[in-house]
Scaffold this motif. Structure first.
Motif, mmCIF file in Angstrom:
data_model
loop_
_atom_site.group_PDB
_atom_site.id
_atom_site.type_symbol
_atom_site.label_atom_id
_atom_site.label_comp_id
_atom_site.label_asym_id
_atom_site.label_seq_id
_atom_site.Cartn_x
_atom_site.Cartn_y
_atom_site.Cartn_z
ATOM 1 N N THR A 177 -40.137 -63.754 -18.300
ATOM 2 C CA THR A 177 -40.530 -62.821 -19.346
ATOM 3 C C THR A 177 -41.917 -62.270 -19.064
ATOM 4 O O THR A 177 -42.842 -63.025 -18.753
ATOM 5 C CB THR A 177 -40.521 -63.513 -20.721
ATOM 6 O OG1 THR A 177 -39.195 -63.960 -21.012
ATOM 7 C CG2 THR A 177 -40.985 -62.565 -21.818
ATOM 8 N N THR A 184 -35.770 -67.747 -11.408
ATOM 9 C CA THR A 184 -36.029 -68.246 -12.763
ATOM 10 C C THR A 184 -36.118 -67.103 -13.761
ATOM 11 O O THR A 184 -36.747 -66.074 -13.474
ATOM 12 C CB THR A 184 -37.337 -69.058 -12.794
ATOM 13 O OG1 THR A 184 -37.270 -70.104 -11.825
ATOM 14 C CG2 THR A 184 -37.572 -69.664 -14.175
ATOM 15 N N GLU A 204 -40.737 -65.790 -30.383
ATOM 16 C CA GLU A 204 -41.590 -66.970 -30.233
ATOM 17 C C GLU A 204 -42.034 -67.411 -31.616
ATOM 18 O O GLU A 204 -42.521 -66.597 -32.406
ATOM 19 C CB GLU A 204 -42.810 -66.633 -29.365
ATOM 20 C CG GLU A 204 -43.736 -67.815 -29.136
ATOM 21 C CD GLU A 204 -44.913 -67.461 -28.239
ATOM 22 O OE1 GLU A 204 -46.028 -67.981 -28.500
ATOM 23 O OE2 GLU A 204 -44.740 -66.668 -27.297
ATOM 24 N N PHE A 230 -41.522 -74.403 -25.750
ATOM 25 C CA PHE A 230 -42.496 -73.689 -24.935
ATOM 26 C C PHE A 230 -43.856 -74.367 -25.006
ATOM 27 O O PHE A 230 -44.326 -74.732 -26.082
ATOM 28 C CB PHE A 230 -42.579 -72.235 -25.443
ATOM 29 C CG PHE A 230 -43.731 -71.428 -24.909
ATOM 30 C CD1 PHE A 230 -44.102 -71.495 -23.571
ATOM 31 C CD2 PHE A 230 -44.422 -70.568 -25.748
ATOM 32 C CE1 PHE A 230 -45.160 -70.744 -23.085
ATOM 33 C CE2 PHE A 230 -45.472 -69.803 -25.276
ATOM 34 C CZ PHE A 230 -45.842 -69.888 -23.935
ATOM 35 N N THR A 289 -37.239 -71.294 -18.114
ATOM 36 C CA THR A 289 -37.770 -69.934 -18.247
ATOM 37 C C THR A 289 -39.286 -69.953 -18.098
ATOM 38 O O THR A 289 -39.952 -70.939 -18.427
ATOM 39 C CB THR A 289 -37.418 -69.304 -19.606
ATOM 40 O OG1 THR A 289 -38.151 -69.965 -20.650
ATOM 41 C CG2 THR A 289 -35.929 -69.417 -19.898
ATOM 42 N N GLU A 308 -39.649 -73.585 -21.558
ATOM 43 C CA GLU A 308 -40.408 -72.432 -21.078
ATOM 44 C C GLU A 308 -41.855 -72.849 -20.872
ATOM 45 O O GLU A 308 -42.425 -73.594 -21.674
ATOM 46 C CB GLU A 308 -40.359 -71.260 -22.059
ATOM 47 C CG GLU A 308 -41.164 -70.060 -21.558
ATOM 48 C CD GLU A 308 -41.105 -68.875 -22.495
ATOM 49 O OE1 GLU A 308 -40.496 -67.851 -22.115
ATOM 50 O OE2 GLU A 308 -41.673 -68.957 -23.602
ATOM 51 N N VAL A 344 -35.496 -73.077 -27.445
ATOM 52 C CA VAL A 344 -36.297 -73.276 -26.239
ATOM 53 C C VAL A 344 -37.642 -73.867 -26.658
ATOM 54 O O VAL A 344 -38.251 -73.390 -27.619
ATOM 55 C CB VAL A 344 -36.532 -71.948 -25.488
ATOM 56 C CG1 VAL A 344 -37.292 -72.186 -24.182
ATOM 57 C CG2 VAL A 344 -35.214 -71.213 -25.231
ATOM 58 N N PHE A 389 -37.934 -69.491 -29.472
ATOM 59 C CA PHE A 389 -38.808 -70.195 -28.539
ATOM 60 C C PHE A 389 -39.884 -70.888 -29.368
ATOM 61 O O PHE A 389 -40.763 -70.225 -29.933
ATOM 62 C CB PHE A 389 -39.439 -69.215 -27.550
ATOM 63 C CG PHE A 389 -38.492 -68.691 -26.512
ATOM 64 C CD1 PHE A 389 -38.637 -69.030 -25.183
ATOM 65 C CD2 PHE A 389 -37.446 -67.833 -26.876
ATOM 66 C CE1 PHE A 389 -37.774 -68.545 -24.207
ATOM 67 C CE2 PHE A 389 -36.569 -67.339 -25.909
ATOM 68 C CZ PHE A 389 -36.730 -67.701 -24.581
#
Length: 281
Positions: free
Chosen positions: A72, A69, A166, A199, A51, A32, A197, A187
């Protein structure tokens, strides 16, 4: 690509859906990045980033530049000071093609959005706007007591209905352990590879940040190129200023000229016109 129908009642295609992200938990490590304008979004999509996250106000432009894609919308506290603002911002973002919503607000806010079946992401560990409560910008969860508080926050968000979280500046070992026992898609930013994920901010990845955070890593040096471009611009403008003052610009090759015979005819007629004007005057 998955065929979907957006909250704004439009058919679309996405590289990932919420169901896909959940099914991928603990498997393929995804990526991300941030995108605050269409150019950044288009670059991320071209690079195959999984993402993207953007502030809700920029969502329309970002969605247009990265139409497929997973995207968010961050409902930043400063942009949405009241619960009414949050709800209106969420409705607008989902209507403009957001796939999920991000908030650092209370569990009640997460529950309000989740009750509308909106995919909501919370934030644990270091939450920069609230860093004063933990003594400043620092890693969080480095002691057993703090790590258990992170676990408690995960549980609270699960109960509130979040689908993801997150995780910022939490020890990798802590996130790895928690990730085995949570349904939330994690994330990780500065929390190692223990999440689902990874980020980072686009400007940090591209080397555009003057003083990047410790957990960032620059894969490029765009800042050096930007500084070079700025020097070239100033040098070019200065050269233009100097030559105009000196009378050496415009050059003959960039000016329009007239053939000699037409120039002579023009001068003759102009001279006659001037004499006639004087006589009438």
């Amino acid at each position: 690509m998955r065929n979907i129908f957006t909250f704004g009642h439009r058919p679309a295609q996405r590289n990932w859906t919420v169901a896909d992200l959940r099914a991928n938990k603990g498997k393929l490590q995804l990526t991300e990045v941030t995108a605050m304008n269409g150019e950044q979004a288009a670059r991320a999509a071209a690079a195959g980033i999984d993402t993207i996250v953007t502030r809700s106000q920029m969502l329309k432009e970002v969605r247009a530049a990265a139409p497929n894609t997973f995207l968010t919308a961050a409902l930043m506290l400063i942009d949405h000071p009241t619960e009414k603002d949050v709800l209106e911002g969420a409705m607008r973002a989902m209507g403009e093609g957001a796939d999920a919503l991000y908030t650092t607000r209370s569990l009640d806010t997460i529950k309000m959005l989740a009750d509308l079946d909106f995919p909501v992401m919370g934030h644990v560990g270091l939450v920069p706007p609230y860093s004063t409560w933990i003594g400043g910008l620092r890693a969080y969860g480095t002691t057993a007591e703090e790590a258990l508080k992170v676990v408690g926050r995960f549980r609270d968000m699960e109960r509130a209905g979040a689908f993801a979280v997150e995780v910022e500046l939490v020890p990798q070992q802590v996130l790895e352990e928690i990730n085995k026992h949570t349904t939330l898609v994690t994330f990780s930013i500065g929390s190692g590879s223990g999440g689902d994920v990874t980020f980072l901010f686009s400007e940090d990845i591209c080397g555009e940040t003057e003083n990047p955070p410790r957990h960032a890593f620059a894969y490029g040096n765009v800042r050096r190129l930007q500084e070079q471009i700025e020097r070239e611009r100033i040098a070019a403008l200065s050269a233009f200023q100097t030559e105009v003052r000196a009378g050496t610009f415009p050059y003959e090759r960039v000016s329009v000229s007239m053939k000699p015979e037409h120039l002579e005819a023009f001068r003759t007629r102009l001279s006659k016109t001037d004499r006639l004007s004087v006589a009438r005057g």
